[in-house]
Scaffold this motif. Structure first.
Motif, PDB file in Angstrom:
ATOM      1  N   THR A   8     114.347  69.655  49.543  1.00  0.00           N
ATOM      2  CA  THR A   8     114.834  70.866  50.202  1.00  0.00           C
ATOM      3  C   THR A   8     114.757  72.034  49.233  1.00  0.00           C
ATOM      4  OG1 THR A   8     116.400  69.555  51.513  1.00  0.00           O
ATOM      5  CG2 THR A   8     116.785  71.931  51.407  1.00  0.00           C
ATOM      6  N   ARG A   9     114.151  73.159  49.654  1.00  0.00           N
ATOM      7  CA  ARG A   9     114.153  74.343  48.803  1.00  0.00           C
ATOM      8  C   ARG A   9     115.525  74.997  48.891  1.00  0.00           C
ATOM      9  NH1 ARG A   9     109.819  77.063  50.373  1.00  0.00           N
ATOM     10  NH2 ARG A   9     108.505  76.631  48.573  1.00  0.00           N
ATOM     11  N   LEU A  10     116.160  75.210  47.748  1.00  0.00           N
ATOM     12  CA  LEU A  10     117.507  75.783  47.686  1.00  0.00           C
ATOM     13  C   LEU A  10     117.494  77.248  47.285  1.00  0.00           C
ATOM     14  CD1 LEU A  10     119.353  72.826  45.908  1.00  0.00           C
ATOM     15  CD2 LEU A  10     119.044  73.225  48.361  1.00  0.00           C
ATOM     16  N   ALA A  11     116.461  77.693  46.596  1.00  0.00           N
ATOM     17  CA  ALA A  11     116.377  79.089  46.152  1.00  0.00           C
ATOM     18  C   ALA A  11     114.955  79.388  45.702  1.00  0.00           C
ATOM     19  CB  ALA A  11     117.358  79.355  45.006  1.00  0.00           C
ATOM     20  N   GLY A  12     114.614  80.676  45.668  1.00  0.00           N
ATOM     21  CA  GLY A  12     113.310  81.100  45.178  1.00  0.00           C
ATOM     22  C   GLY A  12     112.180  80.770  46.130  1.00  0.00           C
ATOM     23  N   THR A  13     110.957  80.964  45.627  1.00  0.00           N
ATOM     24  CA  THR A  13     109.750  80.700  46.413  1.00  0.00           C
ATOM     25  C   THR A  13     108.721  80.026  45.521  1.00  0.00           C
ATOM     26  OG1 THR A  13     108.547  82.737  45.877  1.00  0.00           O
ATOM     27  CG2 THR A  13     110.190  82.866  47.655  1.00  0.00           C
ATOM     28  N   GLU A  14     107.592  79.617  46.125  1.00  0.00           N
ATOM     29  CA  GLU A  14     106.530  78.999  45.343  1.00  0.00           C
ATOM     30  C   GLU A  14     105.884  79.984  44.384  1.00  0.00           C
ATOM     31  OE1 GLU A  14     103.091  79.488  48.804  1.00  0.00           O
ATOM     32  OE2 GLU A  14     103.902  77.513  48.271  1.00  0.00           O
ATOM     33  N   ASN A  15     106.175  81.285  44.559  1.00  0.00           N
ATOM     34  CA  ASN A  15     105.658  82.303  43.647  1.00  0.00           C
ATOM     35  C   ASN A  15     106.628  82.640  42.520  1.00  0.00           C
ATOM     36  OD1 ASN A  15     103.204  82.688  45.106  1.00  0.00           O
ATOM     37  ND2 ASN A  15     104.326  83.919  46.615  1.00  0.00           N
ATOM     38  N   SER A  31     122.214  69.940  48.728  1.00  0.00           N
ATOM     39  CA  SER A  31     122.372  71.340  49.121  1.00  0.00           C
ATOM     40  C   SER A  31     123.777  71.838  48.856  1.00  0.00           C
ATOM     41  CB  SER A  31     122.025  71.512  50.606  1.00  0.00           C
ATOM     42  OG  SER A  31     120.664  71.237  50.834  1.00  0.00           O
ATOM     43  N   GLN A  32     124.774  71.045  49.226  1.00  0.00           N
ATOM     44  CA  GLN A  32     126.159  71.448  48.992  1.00  0.00           C
ATOM     45  C   GLN A  32     126.480  71.504  47.504  1.00  0.00           C
ATOM     46  OE1 GLN A  32     128.341  68.531  51.311  1.00  0.00           O
ATOM     47  NE2 GLN A  32     128.720  70.029  52.918  1.00  0.00           N
ATOM     48  N   LEU A  33     125.945  70.566  46.757  1.00  0.00           N
ATOM     49  CA  LEU A  33     126.246  70.482  45.332  1.00  0.00           C
ATOM     50  C   LEU A  33     125.598  71.616  44.536  1.00  0.00           C
ATOM     51  CD1 LEU A  33     127.498  68.829  42.985  1.00  0.00           C
ATOM     52  CD2 LEU A  33     125.380  67.505  42.925  1.00  0.00           C
ATOM     53  N   TRP A  34     124.378  72.030  44.911  1.00  0.00           N
ATOM     54  CA  TRP A  34     123.585  72.887  44.039  1.00  0.00           C
ATOM     55  C   TRP A  34     123.302  74.293  44.562  1.00  0.00           C
ATOM     56  CZ3 TRP A  34     122.115  72.796  39.130  1.00  0.00           C
ATOM     57  CH2 TRP A  34     122.139  71.572  38.441  1.00  0.00           C
ATOM     58  N   ARG A  35     123.447  74.556  45.866  1.00  0.00           N
ATOM     59  CA  ARG A  35     122.910  75.796  46.396  1.00  0.00           C
ATOM     60  C   ARG A  35     123.500  77.049  45.723  1.00  0.00           C
ATOM     61  NH1 ARG A  35     119.715  76.823  50.551  1.00  0.00           N
ATOM     62  NH2 ARG A  35     120.058  74.773  51.502  1.00  0.00           N
ATOM     63  N   GLY A  48     115.650  70.697  45.658  1.00  0.00           N
ATOM     64  CA  GLY A  48     116.572  69.583  45.512  1.00  0.00           C
ATOM     65  C   GLY A  48     116.097  68.348  46.259  1.00  0.00           C
ATOM     66  N   TRP A  49     116.463  67.180  45.754  1.00  0.00           N
ATOM     67  CA  TRP A  49     116.177  65.928  46.461  1.00  0.00           C
ATOM     68  C   TRP A  49     117.499  65.239  46.795  1.00  0.00           C
ATOM     69  CZ3 TRP A  49     118.002  61.461  44.160  1.00  0.00           C
ATOM     70  CH2 TRP A  49     118.258  61.512  42.785  1.00  0.00           C
ATOM     71  N   ASP A  50     117.515  64.536  47.907  1.00  0.00           N
ATOM     72  CA  ASP A  50     118.702  63.793  48.326  1.00  0.00           C
ATOM     73  C   ASP A  50     118.496  62.299  48.119  1.00  0.00           C
ATOM     74  OD1 ASP A  50     120.965  65.322  49.426  1.00  0.00           O
ATOM     75  OD2 ASP A  50     119.475  66.157  50.790  1.00  0.00           O
ATOM     76  N   LEU A  51     119.561  61.630  47.709  1.00  0.00           N
ATOM     77  CA  LEU A  51     119.543  60.171  47.659  1.00  0.00           C
ATOM     78  C   LEU A  51     119.320  59.605  49.057  1.00  0.00           C
ATOM     79  CD1 LEU A  51     122.530  59.507  45.244  1.00  0.00           C
ATOM     80  CD2 LEU A  51     120.248  58.500  44.986  1.00  0.00           C
ATOM     81  N   PRO A  52     118.719  58.424  49.165  1.00  0.00           N
ATOM     82  CA  PRO A  52     118.585  57.790  50.484  1.00  0.00           C
ATOM     83  C   PRO A  52     119.938  57.706  51.202  1.00  0.00           C
ATOM     84  CG  PRO A  52     117.305  56.582  48.862  1.00  0.00           C
ATOM     85  CD  PRO A  52     118.105  57.607  48.095  1.00  0.00           C
ATOM     86  N   GLY A  53     119.942  58.110  52.474  1.00  0.00           N
ATOM     87  CA  GLY A  53     121.149  58.031  53.279  1.00  0.00           C
ATOM     88  C   GLY A  53     122.180  59.095  52.990  1.00  0.00           C
ATOM     89  N   HIS A  54     121.888  60.040  52.100  1.00  0.00           N
ATOM     90  CA  HIS A  54     122.780  61.135  51.735  1.00  0.00           C
ATOM     91  C   HIS A  54     122.172  62.459  52.221  1.00  0.00           C
ATOM     92  CE1 HIS A  54     124.048  58.028  48.953  1.00  0.00           C
ATOM     93  NE2 HIS A  54     124.977  58.777  48.417  1.00  0.00           N
ATOM     94  N   GLY A  55     122.997  63.391  52.667  1.00  0.00           N
ATOM     95  CA  GLY A  55     122.484  64.701  53.044  1.00  0.00           C
ATOM     96  C   GLY A  55     121.349  64.586  54.043  1.00  0.00           C
ATOM     97  N   ASN A  56     120.184  65.150  53.671  1.00  0.00           N
ATOM     98  CA  ASN A  56     119.006  65.077  54.536  1.00  0.00           C
ATOM     99  C   ASN A  56     118.149  63.846  54.281  1.00  0.00           C
ATOM    100  OD1 ASN A  56     119.551  67.573  55.819  1.00  0.00           O
ATOM    101  ND2 ASN A  56     118.626  68.691  54.109  1.00  0.00           N
ATOM    102  N   GLY A  57     118.582  62.983  53.362  1.00  0.00           N
ATOM    103  CA  GLY A  57     117.773  61.833  52.981  1.00  0.00           C
ATOM    104  C   GLY A  57     117.709  60.760  54.048  1.00  0.00           C
ATOM    105  N   VAL A 227     129.026  72.631  41.480  1.00  0.00           N
ATOM    106  CA  VAL A 227     129.827  73.135  42.601  1.00  0.00           C
ATOM    107  C   VAL A 227     131.159  73.697  42.132  1.00  0.00           C
ATOM    108  CG1 VAL A 227     131.083  71.024  43.276  1.00  0.00           C
ATOM    109  CG2 VAL A 227     130.401  72.666  45.021  1.00  0.00           C
ATOM    110  N   GLU A 228     131.690  73.174  41.031  1.00  0.00           N
ATOM    111  CA  GLU A 228     132.972  73.665  40.518  1.00  0.00           C
ATOM    112  C   GLU A 228     132.805  74.959  39.727  1.00  0.00           C
ATOM    113  OE1 GLU A 228     135.923  70.441  39.150  1.00  0.00           O
ATOM    114  OE2 GLU A 228     133.942  69.497  38.866  1.00  0.00           O
ATOM    115  N   LYS A 229     131.787  75.021  38.906  1.00  0.00           N
ATOM    116  CA  LYS A 229     131.533  76.187  38.053  1.00  0.00           C
ATOM    117  C   LYS A 229     130.051  76.571  38.118  1.00  0.00           C
ATOM    118  CE  LYS A 229     135.663  76.887  36.267  1.00  0.00           C
ATOM    119  NZ  LYS A 229     136.361  78.171  36.409  1.00  0.00           N
TER     120      LYS A 229
END
Length: 243
Positions: A8-15, A31-35, A48-57, A227-229
């Motif tokens: 999942t793209r969380l920020a920025g672009t391919e450029n 996404s929740q942890l890093w966005r 970002g990548w999600d673990l199997p069965g987590h988020g969008n995984g 996510v905390e800081k």
């Protein structure tokens, strides 16, 4: 076994000038942890990548290892500076990736050469198979966050804990067993370590033993620094990348 990861793209672009691949902790959505942290990095594409069965995984179809996840992330280095940052399980993956030399720099957050005790992970896997991930919420609320964070940021903490209840039970259990079998034999000098001052899962003193290229402790923070800081973590990533 071969693992297919959802990106999942969380920020920025391919450029964007730089590329950062980020990984999640066990029980979390990337996404929740890093966005929020990702959006504070200038001119960086964050994937970002999600673990199997987590988020969008997609749900796992069988057991997997930390190395299997690292193998799924191995890609030719593109023609721009490329780094990796992962939290807890994602940090363990980072230690494996550092050995492969795929990324220019690796940021290992809230992880060590071994995380927890193998017997504990097997017991948790058995518990989740019997009772589901919702049984873990009370313990996670104590382990994940520094004292006072839930009171200060109830919406953020609540969303993270709800995501835990939505994780596929078998996928979570297999991830526990992957951590039970994880042991990093050595740490490459491309690794930077980031610890939360109040992390009870992987305390700062455990991370200090990595003897990484740099070691940063985020104050007033527990097991989930991005996510905390988010601002403090973004500052460390940008600062080390600029050197």
């Amino acid at each position: 076994m071969a693992v297919e990861l959802t990106l999942t793209r969380l920020a920025g672009t391919e450029n964007s000038q730089r590329l950062l691949i980020v990984g999640p902790s066990l029980g979390s959505s990337v996404s929740q942890l890093w966005r929020t942290c990702a959006e504070q990095l200038d001119d960086v594409e964050v994937i970002g990548w999600d673990l199997p069965g987590h988020g969008n995984g997609k749900n796992a179809t069988g057991p997997f290892t930390v190395q299997d996840i690292a193998n799924a992330l191995e890609r030719p280095t593109p023609d721009r500076p490329t780094a990796y940052a992962g939290v807890s399980f994602g940090g363990a993956v980072g230690l494996e990736l550092a050995m492969k030399g795929v990324f220019d720099q690796v940021f290992c957050i809230a992880a060590a050469s071994r995380i927890g005790d193998p017997m504990m992970w097997h017991e948790r896997a058995e518990l989740v198979r019997k009772a589901g991930t919702s049984v873990l919420v009370e313990g996670a609320s104590r382990r994940w966050f520094a004292p006072g964070f839930i009171d200060r940021e109830p919406a953020v903490a609540g969303a993270m804990l709800r995501a835990l209840t939505e994780v596929d039970d078998d996928s979570y259990a297999w991830a526990c067993e992957a951590l039970a079998g994880f042991q990093a034999e050595e740490v490459e000098r491309s690794v930077h370590a980031i610890a939360g001052r109040h992390d009870v899962v992987v305390p700062p003193e455990a991370m200090e033993q990595l003897n990484a290229a740099s070691f940063h402790v985020i104050e007033d923070c527990g097991h989930l620094p991005p996510v905390e800081k988010p601002g403090a973590v973004a500052g460390v990533l940008a600062g080390e990348w600029a050197k």
